[in-house]
Design a protein around this motif. Structure first.
Motif, mmCIF file in Angstrom:
data_model
loop_
_atom_site.group_PDB
_atom_site.id
_atom_site.type_symbol
_atom_site.label_atom_id
_atom_site.label_comp_id
_atom_site.label_asym_id
_atom_site.label_seq_id
_atom_site.Cartn_x
_atom_site.Cartn_y
_atom_site.Cartn_z
ATOM 1 N N ARG A 40 1.058 -8.581 38.238
ATOM 2 C CA ARG A 40 0.728 -7.378 38.998
ATOM 3 C C ARG A 40 1.117 -6.108 38.252
ATOM 4 O O ARG A 40 0.414 -5.111 38.313
ATOM 5 N N TRP A 41 2.242 -6.136 37.534
ATOM 6 C CA TRP A 41 2.665 -4.940 36.828
ATOM 7 C C TRP A 41 1.660 -4.542 35.755
ATOM 8 O O TRP A 41 1.455 -3.362 35.496
ATOM 9 N N ILE A 84 3.001 0.928 37.691
ATOM 10 C CA ILE A 84 3.942 -0.195 37.795
ATOM 11 C C ILE A 84 4.708 -0.117 39.112
ATOM 12 O O ILE A 84 4.871 -1.121 39.810
ATOM 13 N N LYS A 88 4.641 -2.795 42.115
ATOM 14 C CA LYS A 88 5.864 -3.421 42.624
ATOM 15 C C LYS A 88 5.980 -3.229 44.130
ATOM 16 O O LYS A 88 6.401 -4.137 44.848
ATOM 17 N N ASP A 91 4.525 -5.687 46.711
ATOM 18 C CA ASP A 91 5.257 -6.869 47.199
ATOM 19 C C ASP A 91 5.442 -6.795 48.714
ATOM 20 O O ASP A 91 5.540 -7.817 49.380
ATOM 21 N N GLY A 98 6.770 -10.574 47.348
ATOM 22 C CA GLY A 98 6.481 -11.068 46.016
ATOM 23 C C GLY A 98 5.928 -12.474 45.961
ATOM 24 O O GLY A 98 5.282 -12.835 44.995
#
Length: 140
Positions: A40-41, A84, A88, A91, A98
């Motif tokens: 995902r980042w 990013i 994050k 999540d 996550g």
């Protein structure tokens, strides 16, 4: 390709595609990212940089706007970092942050982001096709 700045519509297409890519980190990852096991980042960085490129292209410094305070590459790093962070934060769109299944809010954001990404990519491809046909007609 044009000699001047990127047209506003192409810049808008980049912005939409970048936002869509970041938004697709919500809920479950879409097909290709999941198949490639893209983290995902990474989608956040790519989305942030694409958004930043469109943002910079849409704000041409030759139109009387104030002179940039930071080089463009520094701004793109900042946009990537924001991407990013947003990836994050995605999540929170899963039941167990996550790892858990997608929440309805995550599914909704992901679905809207896919549409936004598709429209943005369509605008970019349309603009590139237009410029290519215009160059061909001009005999370049």
């Amino acid at each position: 390709m044009p000699d001047g700045p990127l047209p506003k519509i192409a810049a808008l297409g980049l912005i939409m595609a970048g936002l869509g890519l970041v938004g697709m980190t919500a809920g479950d990852l879409p097909g290709i990212a999941e198949q490639l096991a893209a983290p995902r980042w990474l989608m956040g960085i790519l989305g942030g940089v694409i958004f930043g490129s469109g943002w910079q292209a849409g704000h041409d410094t030759r139109t009387g706007m104030p002179v940039r305070r930071a080089p463009q590459w520094v701004e793109l790093i900042a946009f990537g970092a924001v991407g990013i962070v947003l990836a994050k934060l995605s999540d929170l769109t899963r039941a167990e942050p996550g790892t858990g299944p997608a929440l309805q809010s995550g599914i909704a954001v992901n679905s809207a982001a896919r549409v936004l990404f598709g429209i943005g990519i369509g605008i970019i491809i349309g603009w590139v096709a237009y410029e290519g046909s215009r160059s061909r007609r001009a005999g370049h």
